[in-house]
Design an enzyme around this catalytic site. Structure first.
Site, PDB file in Angstrom:
ATOM      1  N   GLU A  48      -4.165   3.335  -8.032  1.00 55.10           N
ATOM      2  CA  GLU A  48      -3.293   2.368  -7.357  1.00 55.10           C
ATOM      3  C   GLU A  48      -3.339   1.061  -8.156  1.00 55.10           C
ATOM      4  O   GLU A  48      -4.391   0.445  -8.305  1.00 55.10           O
ATOM      5  CB  GLU A  48      -3.778   2.114  -5.929  1.00 55.10           C
ATOM      6  CG  GLU A  48      -2.804   1.245  -5.153  1.00 55.10           C
ATOM      7  CD  GLU A  48      -3.310   0.809  -3.786  1.00 55.10           C
ATOM      8  OE1 GLU A  48      -4.511   0.528  -3.654  1.00 55.10           O
ATOM      9  OE2 GLU A  48      -2.495   0.744  -2.854  1.00 55.10           O
TER      10      GLU A  48
ATOM     11  N   CYS B   4       0.828  -1.209   0.000  1.00 55.07           N
ATOM     12  CA  CYS B   4       0.000   0.000   0.000  1.00 55.07           C
ATOM     13  C   CYS B   4       0.863   1.260   0.000  1.00 55.07           C
ATOM     14  O   CYS B   4       0.467   2.277  -0.556  1.00 55.07           O
ATOM     15  CB  CYS B   4      -0.943  -0.016   1.188  1.00 55.07           C
ATOM     16  SG  CYS B   4      -0.120  -0.457   2.718  1.00 55.07           S
TER      17      CYS B   4
HETATM   18  P1  NAP Z   1     -10.142  -5.786  -0.355  1.00 54.90           P
HETATM   19  O1  NAP Z   1     -11.149  -6.332  -1.265  1.00 54.90           O
HETATM   20  O2  NAP Z   1     -10.358  -4.470   0.254  1.00 54.90           O
HETATM   21  O3  NAP Z   1      -9.877  -6.884   0.785  1.00 54.90           O
HETATM   22  C1  NAP Z   1      -9.302  -6.655   2.063  1.00 54.90           C
HETATM   23  C2  NAP Z   1      -9.995  -7.549   3.072  1.00 54.90           C
HETATM   24  O4  NAP Z   1     -11.369  -7.169   3.204  1.00 54.90           O
HETATM   25  C3  NAP Z   1     -10.020  -9.012   2.667  1.00 54.90           C
HETATM   26  O5  NAP Z   1      -9.904  -9.803   3.828  1.00 54.90           O
HETATM   27  C4  NAP Z   1     -11.380  -9.131   2.047  1.00 54.90           C
HETATM   28  O6  NAP Z   1     -11.828 -10.437   1.975  1.00 54.90           O
HETATM   29  C5  NAP Z   1     -12.217  -8.273   2.941  1.00 54.90           C
HETATM   30  N1  NAP Z   1     -13.450  -7.771   2.360  1.00 54.90           N
HETATM   31  C6  NAP Z   1     -13.819  -7.713   1.050  1.00 54.90           C
HETATM   32  N2  NAP Z   1     -15.040  -7.148   0.922  1.00 54.90           N
HETATM   33  C7  NAP Z   1     -15.466  -6.851   2.177  1.00 54.90           C
HETATM   34  C8  NAP Z   1     -16.652  -6.245   2.704  1.00 54.90           C
HETATM   35  N3  NAP Z   1     -17.637  -5.815   1.929  1.00 54.90           N
HETATM   36  N4  NAP Z   1     -16.736  -6.077   4.041  1.00 54.90           N
HETATM   37  C9  NAP Z   1     -15.740  -6.461   4.856  1.00 54.90           C
HETATM   38  N5  NAP Z   1     -14.613  -7.046   4.413  1.00 54.90           N
HETATM   39  C10 NAP Z   1     -14.459  -7.238   3.088  1.00 54.90           C
HETATM   40  O7  NAP Z   1      -8.782  -5.741  -1.075  1.00 54.90           O
HETATM   41  P2  NAP Z   1      -8.220  -6.870  -2.014  1.00 54.90           P
HETATM   42  O8  NAP Z   1      -9.266  -7.425  -2.942  1.00 54.90           O
HETATM   43  O9  NAP Z   1      -7.524  -7.820  -1.145  1.00 54.90           O
HETATM   44  O10 NAP Z   1      -7.272  -6.019  -2.892  1.00 54.90           O
HETATM   45  C11 NAP Z   1      -7.805  -5.103  -3.839  1.00 54.90           C
HETATM   46  C12 NAP Z   1      -7.116  -3.791  -3.750  1.00 54.90           C
HETATM   47  O11 NAP Z   1      -7.014  -3.362  -2.385  1.00 54.90           O
HETATM   48  C13 NAP Z   1      -5.676  -3.831  -4.210  1.00 54.90           C
HETATM   49  O12 NAP Z   1      -5.562  -3.780  -5.589  1.00 54.90           O
HETATM   50  C14 NAP Z   1      -5.148  -2.594  -3.513  1.00 54.90           C
HETATM   51  O13 NAP Z   1      -5.517  -1.455  -4.230  1.00 54.90           O
HETATM   52  C15 NAP Z   1      -5.861  -2.580  -2.215  1.00 54.90           C
HETATM   53  N6  NAP Z   1      -5.093  -3.153  -1.108  1.00 54.90           N
HETATM   54  C16 NAP Z   1      -4.542  -2.300  -0.204  1.00 54.90           C
HETATM   55  C17 NAP Z   1      -3.837  -2.816   0.853  1.00 54.90           C
HETATM   56  C18 NAP Z   1      -3.221  -1.945   1.881  1.00 54.90           C
HETATM   57  O14 NAP Z   1      -2.409  -2.446   2.656  1.00 54.90           O
HETATM   58  N7  NAP Z   1      -3.572  -0.702   1.996  1.00 54.90           N
HETATM   59  C19 NAP Z   1      -3.675  -4.182   0.982  1.00 54.90           C
HETATM   60  C20 NAP Z   1      -4.265  -5.038   0.046  1.00 54.90           C
HETATM   61  C21 NAP Z   1      -4.993  -4.487  -0.979  1.00 54.90           C
HETATM   62  P3  NAP Z   1     -11.353 -11.403   0.788  1.00 54.90           P
HETATM   63  O15 NAP Z   1     -10.045 -10.957   0.261  1.00 54.90           O
HETATM   64  O16 NAP Z   1     -11.246 -12.691   1.476  1.00 54.90           O
HETATM   65  O17 NAP Z   1     -12.422 -11.307  -0.242  1.00 54.90           O
END
Ligand code: NAP
Ligand code: MG
Length: 484
Positions: A393, A296
């Site tokens: 991002e 991030c």
């Molecule tokens: P994400 O969809 O935001 O997921 C993060 C966590 O939240 C996962 O455990 C996910 O579960 C869960 N989640 C998903 N939808 C949710 C909801 N409606 N309510 C509560 N929790 C929920 O992120 P990602 O799909 O892993 O990654 C997508 C983007 O997020 C990346 O491309 C990047 O831009 C960003 N990202 C940022 C960071 C950071 O450290 N700031 C880290 C990772 C990703 P599941 O994954 O099990 O579906």
């Protein structure tokens, strides 16, 4: 507990002794200190993204399972919060030591499940996770010194939702301060990387934590949403995308849940002409290619002062050619596998957008394995401020390069983003560093280094990168209420 040796992996020669890694074929939910089958009977597969082989089946927690986990945490709260800080600290010290003892096993599992180079799991993720527990174990009996003359109380049940980029480390960032302050926890790891959190649950069992203090529920977004919407959860700590962060903010807006959000970023890494250029080039490489750019706070926007642009780009291209891309289990690998097929699709979409926008794209000429998810280290030069490659991002090994002439111009450009998580400055002049750290709107600013983390220093964002801090004294505040 039935644990068997599972030698189904093609370990690279460097790690053939990794055969002692203990993984089960199937993982249940860790609720109230017991391994519990999901009520729905549903499981999902977690794969190794470097070869697409299935590693294990993992339970999918439904709303009913989340209910059980929250009830267990609620029941455990009185006992845990009334232990003396010193006693709570002992549990955390024990956990930290066990993580150190099992560091090799945890590193291998982290790399198998998520695709990051074993060198990074071994030297960064796992040692930092242990350090985070050690640091917070030390705070458990010193909260009155952290907040002198203030009356503090833990919040109750903390619901914690973490992403796939630093699975064990993010679990540590969430669990350690919550537990040190006397809260109990329901934690959900990401769907693609649940295994080190489940291994951590086994370690928590081994450390004989009272049942219900830590509950680990696996699943996808719906499991996370069930935690967020649960009326008995008193605090939500979330790390992930800005998009899901906004959903969570809306869902908690009308409640008395305390909320911290650690979301996306698009960090400016700024190279002045008076910087030590070779050192800066290493910093650019580390800034964007560390953990395949799934970071991030990655330095994904490079700003180079015009007079040194050609030299920096030439050196950067030469350096990229030397990066070893491939088998994450090989200790010489610099860039491992992209975490999932869907993340690779997102990255490839941006490579296409960059080309369509007319940017010049440079990629390493290395070859990548035919199985698994891979992206060669990529640079886009000649990027304009309006480019999607600059604005969005990407969360992959893709760098956008822009130039600048004056300090005023680079500050304006660097701040012109919805995000504000981190930034980097490379210069010989302390006064310039001081000036920029005052004016850049970013939670963390590195000078002549990048991507350095320490449990004592608070981490968190401005603007759409979220709010609240993790680490340091500031991180404790998010898990306490102040009764004065
Ligand atoms: P994400 O969809 O935001 O997921 C993060 C966590 O939240 C996962 O455990 C996910 O579960 C869960 N989640 C998903 N939808 C949710 C909801 N409606 N309510 C509560 N929790 C929920 O992120 P990602 O799909 O892993 O990654 C997508 C983007 O997020 C990346 O491309 C990047 O831009 C960003 N990202 C940022 C960071 C950071 O450290 N700031 C880290 C990772 C990703 P599941 O994954 O099990 O579906
Ligand atoms: Mg996986």
């Amino acid at each position: 507990m039935a644990v068997k040796n599972k030698n189904v992996f093609d370990f690279s020669p460097a790690l053939e002794s990794a055969g002692h890694i203990q993984l089960k074929d199937q993982y249940e939910l860790f609720i109230n200190g017991k391994w519990t089958k999901p009520k729905s009977g549903k499981y999902f597969k977690t794969i190794n993204p470097s070869n697409e082989k299935v590693i294990a089946q993992v339970a999918e927690a439904s709303k009913t399972d989340v209910d059980a986990a929250v009830s267990a945490a609620e029941k455990a709260f009185n006992g845990w919060s009334s232990l003396s800080g010193k006693e709570r600290g002992k549990y955390l010290f024990r956990l930290a030591r066990l993580i150190q003892e099992k560091a090799r096993e945890l590193s291998v599992i982290e790399t198998l499940d998520g695709g990051k180079p074993i060198r990074e799991s071994r030297d960064i993720d796992i040692p930092l996770a242990a350090a985070h527990f050690f640091y917070h174990a030390g705070w458990a009996d010193k909260l009155e010194y952290a907040f002198p003359n203030r009356k503090t109380e833990p919040l109750g049940v903390a619901g914690q939702i973490i992403p796939w980029n630093f699975p064990l480390l993010m679990a540590a960032w969430k669990l350690a301060p919550a537990l040190a302050c006397g809260n109990t926890v329901v934690l959900k790891p990401a769907e693609t990387t649940p295994l080190t959190a489940l291994k951590l649950a086994e370690i928590i069992e081994e450390a004989e934590f009272p049942p219900g203090v830590v509950n680990i529920v696996t699943g996808a977004g719906a499991t996370g949403a069930a935690i967020v919407n649960h009326p008995k959860v008193n605090k939500i700590a979330f790390t992930g995308s800005t998009e899901v962060g906004k959903i969570i903010q809306r869902a908690t807006a009308n409640t008395d849940k305390k909320l911290t959000l650690e979301l996306g970023g698009k960090a400016a890494n700024i190279i002045f002409e008076d910087a030590a250029i070779n050192q800066a080039v290493e910093g650019i490489i580390n800034g964007i290619y560390f953990n395949q750019g799934h970071v991030c706070c990655a330095g994904s926007r490079l700003f180079v002062q015009e007079s040194v642009h050609d030299e920096v780009i030439q050196k950067l291209k030469a350096r990229i050619e030397n990066l070893v891309v491939g088998d994450p289990m090989d200790k010489n690998t610099d860039i491992g596998a992209i975490n999932s097929k869907s993340q690779l699709e997102t990255i490839n979409k941006y490579l296409k957008i960059g080309k369509e926008e007319g940017l010049e794209m440079f990629q390493s000429s290395c070859s990548v394995p035919s199985k698994g998810f891979w992206c060669k280290p990529t640079i886009f030069t000649g990027a304009a401020q309006s480019s999607r490659i600059v604005q969005d991002e990407i969360f992959g090994p893709v760098l956008a390069v822009q130039t600048f002439r004056t300090i005023g111009e680079v500050i304006q450009k660097a701040n012109n983003t919805p995000y504000g998580l981190s930034a980097g400055v490379w210069t010989d002049k302390g006064s310039k560093i001081f000036n920029l750290t005052q004016q850049l709107r970013a939670g963390v600013i590195w000078a002549n280094t990048f991507n350095k983390f320490d449990p004592t220093s608070p981490f968190g964002g401005y603007k759409e990168s979220g709010f609240g801090r993790e680490g340091g004294v500031h991180g404790l505040e998010s898990y306490l209420k102040f009764n004065d």
